[in-house]
Design an enzyme around this catalytic site. Sequence first.
Site, mmCIF file in Angstrom:
data_model
loop_
_atom_site.group_PDB
_atom_site.id
_atom_site.type_symbol
_atom_site.label_atom_id
_atom_site.label_comp_id
_atom_site.label_asym_id
_atom_site.label_seq_id
_atom_site.Cartn_x
_atom_site.Cartn_y
_atom_site.Cartn_z
ATOM 1 N N GLU A 772 40.074 -7.011 -22.240
ATOM 2 C CA GLU A 772 39.514 -7.795 -21.128
ATOM 3 C C GLU A 772 39.878 -7.066 -19.856
ATOM 4 O OE1 GLU A 772 37.698 -10.393 -21.039
ATOM 5 O OE2 GLU A 772 37.819 -11.021 -23.125
ATOM 6 N N CYS A 806 40.592 -11.982 -12.524
ATOM 7 C CA CYS A 806 39.496 -11.087 -12.895
ATOM 8 C C CYS A 806 38.167 -11.810 -12.716
ATOM 9 C CB CYS A 806 39.666 -10.543 -14.305
ATOM 10 S SG CYS A 806 39.999 -11.823 -15.487
#
Length: 1024
Positions: A772, A806
């Site tokens: 990720e 993020c």
Amino acid sequence: MNSELESRIRQTGYRLYDLMEGEAGSIFSREYWVGKLFEWCMNSEPFKVQMLRFIDVFPYLRDTDAVIGHIQQYFSDPTLNFPSAVNWGIKYVAPSWMTSRIIAGSIGMNIAKVARQFIAGTSAKDSLPVLEKLRSSGLAFSIDLLGEAVVSEKEADGYAERYLQLFEFLDSAQSSWRPLGAVLGGLDWGHSPRVNVSIKPSAMYSQMNACAFEHSIEKSKERLRPILRRAVKAGAFVNFDMEHHGLKDLTFALHQSIMEEAEFGSYPHTGIVIQAYLRESEKDLERIIRWANQGGFHLTVRLVKGAYWDQEVIVAGQRNWPVPVFAVKSETDANFEHLARIILQNSNRLKLACASHNIRSISAVVEMAKEAGVAGEQIEFQVLYGMGQPVRNALHKAGLHVRVYCPVGEMLQGMAYLVRRLLENTANQSFLRQTFSQRLPKADLLRNPVDKLNKSLPGPPGAGLARHEGPPPESVGSEIAREAGHGVGPFTIEPVYDWSRSEHRRQFAAALNNVRERFPIQVPLQIGGYRIQTASGFASLNPNDSYETVGTVCSADIKEAELAIAAAKSAFPQWRDTPAQHRADCLFKAAASARLKRRELAALQVLEVGKTWSEADADVCEAIDYLEYYGREMLRRAAPRPMGQVPGETSFLLYEPRGVAVVIAPWNFPMAISTGMSSAAIVTGNTVVYKPASQSPVTGFMLNGIFEEAGLPRGVFNFVPGPGSSLGDVLTAHPDVALIAFTGSRDVGLHILAKAHENNERSAFVKNVVLEMGGKNAIIVDSDADLDEAVVYALHSAFGYQGQKCSACSRLIVVEDIYDRFVERLKAAAQSIGIGPVEFPQNFMGAVIEQAARDRILGYVEMGKNAGYPLFELSPVGRNGAHPHPAGNGWFVPLSIFTDVDPESRLAQEEIFGPVLAVIKVKDFDEALRVANGTQYALTGGVLSRSPANIRKARENFRTGNLYINRGCTGAIVGRHPFGGFKMSGLGSKAGGPDYLLHFMIARNIVENTVRKGYAPLEGAPPD
Ligand SMILES: Cc1cc2nc3c(=O)[nH]c(=O)nc-3n(C[C@H](O)[C@H](O)[C@H](O)COP(=O)(O)OP(=O)(O)OC[C@H]3O[C@@H](n4cnc5c(N)ncnc54)[C@H](O)[C@@H]3O)c2cc1C
């Protein structure tokens, strides 16, 4: 209730009905457009939804094209069977045609009519004829200024200023008004001010937030004080309206706090609202009575049922909170009468304003007042402007004191109010609808709500209201939690704290102190079940105050890394062969353990990584969710799956763990992501070497403790804090490692990917890497977006946790029609937020994680400045909230908004991971989509639009891992929003979703030919 009183209530009810006979002007009258609209809404739920949405967006539509375009999108769906009258003949016309303009004009007029039905005027001056007409008919008024949705301090100033002007205006106007009731002394009915104003407390401070309770009250009082002062000067009445449940305690506290000030204490003309639909309303009322008795205060209680029922149910459902409102309408009605009685019994301190259009409720109040011997001057009856004129006229004819609540403002400001009224009037349960549209028998409508309740509920008669009160909020929440903790029942999310509850605030503040007392926390390694101290170490510091050491942490080196891998390797075979149920149970136990330490874990995050109270709490809840969710997911996947069914063959697909998993976690969700990756690895049967981020090792150590308490065998979870630069390669390139789960930056992620796949003679695996990485996430603001919401969503998505997520929004792509208006409000809103140490809950934004991050972010800000983009900057303030505090001992950076940014520029292309927002102007929605898709990343994205056609385009063409429509782009919830991106954002592994565990396993297929000499059993058994 005694039967004599009950029969008097019915008699009064019938009398009021008689007085309504022949009264014209019901809102349900089909002669009027509003009545027709109601009828269509009541006949068709899909139409009602579309109509409410259209009315909501209408004031934003600037021209004919937009009006026609939206009507076509909202109402021309052939699958919805809309009333033919609503076709408006526009399906087939082009927006440019003259016909379109005529139709758009007529629709505009009709919607304005709806607005005028419920809104007394656009300004005080404009509504004066309405007010004076009311007064000349013997009715009093209360004015409410619409426009309470303030997103900035500038807007809150404007709102407060409008109130001051309102008092100025009404004060001078009142001199020509004769008091109602033909009494002397200047007061209506001899006791009530002629000027009566209602205020929405939330508009007194744009950052009102239950978490920062005392701060919100202090800031609100700054605006309220001059208003109240002016009201006192005018001898006017001020009511504090009640909004949604989250603001209830703040509103009561605000009223009490300001009334306790010497200047206002003896002023008798203020009021608050009690909402009878709230389960806790009786307790609130009792508290208010105690306060009034103890302090010698006099006030009015406006008793209402409550206008936010749908919203309360939705919010509670989404957050897994106990629903604060009654579920059955007669419970609310019965509670209304019960509370009215209590108010009447305390008439030495309280006056009652009975605010209802329900003849039964009103009649009950009339008769209970008589029974209690409460004088007429202690009670008034209030109705909403435009609703139930026949009711108000009947009350007036019956000699009761009647006040009409008159909202005043522009249509745009009034939309939320308007939608509430439309919802309320078209609801099945609405008394007005049942009376004037459905024409239910009066005997039914006048029935005692307690009797109705007893009929509708199982159980012995007479239990009524008490029986249906339900458990108190705390026990409902913990019941859900307990059930989930045992790993039974369906997955439900861990409810985040409701900060409006004082015990949560108090306990969290205490947890901050408690955890701080243990600083610096000593953090050893844990390998193979043994705590290990190392000679080398490092410190974990509070980003908001880098002089504070949160933990002293042992540091793993190559030797310890290899030891940890060896321990994990040796624990693997047994753990692999441990039944899935047992592995899942370990996760459920870990969840229970985390739940017990929940406050401590979150408080630690506030101090170790600089999260606000809410963000930290949400992180811990998310961690618990992963444990509960993946535990259940494993059980779902545990049984071998039969494949194909042919005679003489069994074929089963089954999943097995991969081996040793290295988990490399980020600091920004130090508990949630660490727990998510680790628990997925563990529950699937892998063993784990976990390296927390160097900035959050103490939180990582807490996770180690939680797994220990869950009873994981030695070596299944190994904890090796240390510098990523030296440790990372050793762990990821090691030949005994089968799987790597990483969340972090793109550069590190790609490096790990390369390292993992380097050819090593000793490797027994092609390693699987669950990656990720970052994002350059965009929110598109369409020209019809609701700006009140868009501004808030954009701010939270871009600057929540200092933009260090993020998923954070770092590009705001705004369609040019709305660009200037939006940017102006965005800047004003940004100007209003608090920046400073986040242990003080009034600060929305704190310091960034470390010095290096600060330098990098400031470098980007410099870059933007050099490129010449217009910059809005908000600098942090010091600990006491007063002084500019550019650096100090925390790693603060300013909040930065660059406007007119070139979409191809580095500012708009590179991940900054800080509070820097690039605002990009585009011509239209299609261009917005092109720009949104025009980066290397594809993690999250948002669309704020009320155009069904554009929403459809976004669904089809906005290519991100997580697309959020009409909400912010952060805050994914386990089980509801499987999270993760593609392109350079990662490998699309979707944490918290149904496929995530597959990344941690290998699938095996086992086939057996069961035929022996032409004979085969009918059904094959799965492998053991
Ligand atoms: C002068 C005035 C001021 C007001 N100020 C406020 C205010 O400050 N804050 C506020 O929230 N409201 C306020 N209201 C609105 C009020 O709360 C009611 O929504 C509205 O008056 C309708 O109630 P009723 O008694 O007239 O009608 P009824 O038709 O008898 O009651 C409708 C109400 O019942 C409740 N209800 C509906 N369905 C259910 C269900 N399934 N279970 C439980 N309860 C249900 C809801 O509260 C709904 O509004 C005010 C109303 C008036 C007249």
